[in-house]
Enzyme design. Structure first.
Site, mmCIF file in Angstrom:
data_model
loop_
_atom_site.group_PDB
_atom_site.id
_atom_site.type_symbol
_atom_site.label_atom_id
_atom_site.label_comp_id
_atom_site.label_asym_id
_atom_site.label_seq_id
_atom_site.Cartn_x
_atom_site.Cartn_y
_atom_site.Cartn_z
ATOM 1 N N CYS A 1 0.632 -1.051 0.038
ATOM 2 C CA CYS A 1 0.005 -0.098 0.041
ATOM 3 C C CYS A 1 0.997 1.146 0.051
ATOM 4 O O CYS A 1 1.118 1.925 1.209
ATOM 5 C CB CYS A 1 -0.970 0.048 1.211
ATOM 6 S SG CYS A 1 -2.085 1.330 0.994
ATOM 7 N N CYS B 1 -6.387 2.203 -2.870
ATOM 8 C CA CYS B 1 -5.634 2.544 -1.775
ATOM 9 C C CYS B 1 -6.543 3.424 -0.832
ATOM 10 O O CYS B 1 -7.136 4.824 -1.361
ATOM 11 C CB CYS B 1 -4.504 3.293 -2.154
ATOM 12 S SG CYS B 1 -3.547 3.922 -0.729
#
Length: 436
Positions: free
Chosen positions: A160, A373
């Site tokens: 991420c 995200c």
């Protein structure tokens, strides 16, 4: 112990469990095994919130025995190597295990040698990382008394890519609540050239940066950490042209003012020059660890030149061994390494294995590089970046059912999704093999 399986999966993380669960749901597969040494499975996306003091760390963990499907054989062992020409995986304790089909999904490993000093510093004192110990992160943030709060990341791929800045936005908000913000410079130093690769999201994040008065530093390649002197050392990712900066040479502390291709919202913090390296003095440091494929993967014949499992970007099938698939963080896929990406990759891998067994051909399903995200920008606010291989913004139409009509803008409903909705979907849908 049995030493041959129809489908052998390496990794009991999000990817491995989802593949096993979805194969088992088809009721044709009884002969599936997962190699996984860990006894605990973590929902790591919530660690951002743990590090900000707004989520219980204990709720991110479940025993691996509860998560691995009962119909799959759990081999609690470490994979140590491959012999793909003989359809064999070697393990630490269980010896050689053979397979008809192999799924490689062990996740990432951390290589602190890539940033000297960081391994000794991380999770101690004022150096923290949500990736390794989010509870320590929260201790650092709540005990911070002012100075330079430096948020940074290595130039390797990481889980991420937005996570190093999410915790910064939350920390900045906490600094305001605790009364230390007026004595604090918040800095985000990254090897990248923009705040985020999707332009619709970047526009919102730059507004957040302005609101929170954050100093951005681009082209900053983290190369070392000196925990004793509290200095993060950087090399510049592009040459500094004459007139673009003011630098006092030597080892003394100096002002380093770069043009806006290097910096945005300049702050005069302590900077030290040493040869080609620039040191930023910090009073707290948050970073992600340098990430690579696990050693047994990186040293195998399965990887490309960059050290990631060499797969087709649309099918996740290995480019040289047709009965091997890889997905998740270890696969050489040019998209963000997130659980959301895995959510879209799994059905394609499962479909391809299913059709290979039945017809000796892969299917027509294609992975477009989807990843997402959830970018928390404050307590109670979030934007949701969903994008494909080309960084096109592709929001899920289902968000409109939540009355979110533009997920590139901050919204409290997206925060609720992050804190409550996504953990529920993870444990009760994704881990159970349901498509979400």
């Amino acid at each position: 112990m049995k030493s041959h399986y129809q489908v052998l999966i390496i990794g009991g993380g999000t990817a491995g469990i989802m593949v096993a669960s979805q194969l088992i749901k088809q009721k044709r597969y009884k002969d599936i095994a997962i190699i996984e040494p860990a006894s605990t499975h973590y929902y790591q996306p919530a660690w951002t919130l743990v590090g900000a003091g707004t989520y219980d760390y204990e709720k991110t963990a479940k025993p691996m025995s509860e998560v691995i499907p009962k119909q799959a054989k759990w081999i609690m062992d470490k994979a140590t190597g491959f012999d793909p020409d003989k359809n064999t995986v070697h393990t630490s304790v269980s010896g050689a295990i053979t397979y008809d089909y192999l799924v490689v999904a062990p996740g990432l490993a951390y290589d602190f040698s890539l940033v000297p000093g960081l391994g000794e510093a991380i999770d101690k004192g004022v150096v923290c990382s949500n990736y390794t110990d989010p509870q320590h992160t929260w201790n650092v943030i709540k005990n911070f008394k002012g100075g330079t709060a430096l948020f940074t990341q290595p130039t390797t791929p990481i889980k991420c890519g937005g996570a190093p800045q999410k915790i910064m936005y939350l920390a900045e908000s906490h600094f305001r609540k605790s009364g230390v913000r007026k004595n604090t410079d918040v800095i985000f130093a990254t090897g990248g050239t923009v705040i985020f690769g999707v332009k619709e999201i970047a526009k919102t994040l730059m507004q957040v940066v302005d609101r929170k008065d954050i100093n951005l530093r681009f082209h900053h390649k983290l190369v070392a950490v000196d925990a004793e002197k509290q200095i993060a050392w950087y090399e510049m990712g592009k040459e500094i042209t004459a007139g673009g900066c003011v630098v006092i040479t030597g080892n003394q502390e100096s002002e380093l003012k770069l043009d806006e291709s290097f910096q945005y919202n300049y702050k005069n913090v302590k900077v030290i020059k040493d040869g080609d390296r620039y040191g930023i003095h910090y009073d707290m440091l948050h970073t992600a660890p340098p990430s690579v494929a696990p050693k047994f993967v990186k040293e195998s014949s399965l990887v490309n030149d960059a050290g990631w499992v060499d797969v087709n970007h649309q099918t996740m099938q290995h480019n040289r061994y047709s009965n091997i698939f890889s997905l998740g963080d270890v696969a050489a896929l040019p998209t963000a390494k997130t659980g959301a990406a895995i959510r879209k990759q799994v059905p394609i891998v499962v479909d391809n294995i299913d059709l290979l067994i039945k017809t000796n051909h892969t299917g027509n399903m294609v992975y477009n590089g989807y990843s997402s995200c959830p970018l928390v920008t404050d307590y109670g606010k979030m934007v949701l970046a969903e994008f494909d291989y080309n960084n096109n913004f592709i929001p899920d139409p289902k968000l409109k059912q939540m009355l979110v009509f533009d997920s590139s803008k901050e919204h409290w409903r997206l925060w609720m999704l992050k804190k409550y909705g996504l953990p529920y979907l993870y444990w009760n849908k994704m881990m159970k093999g349901k498509n979400v």
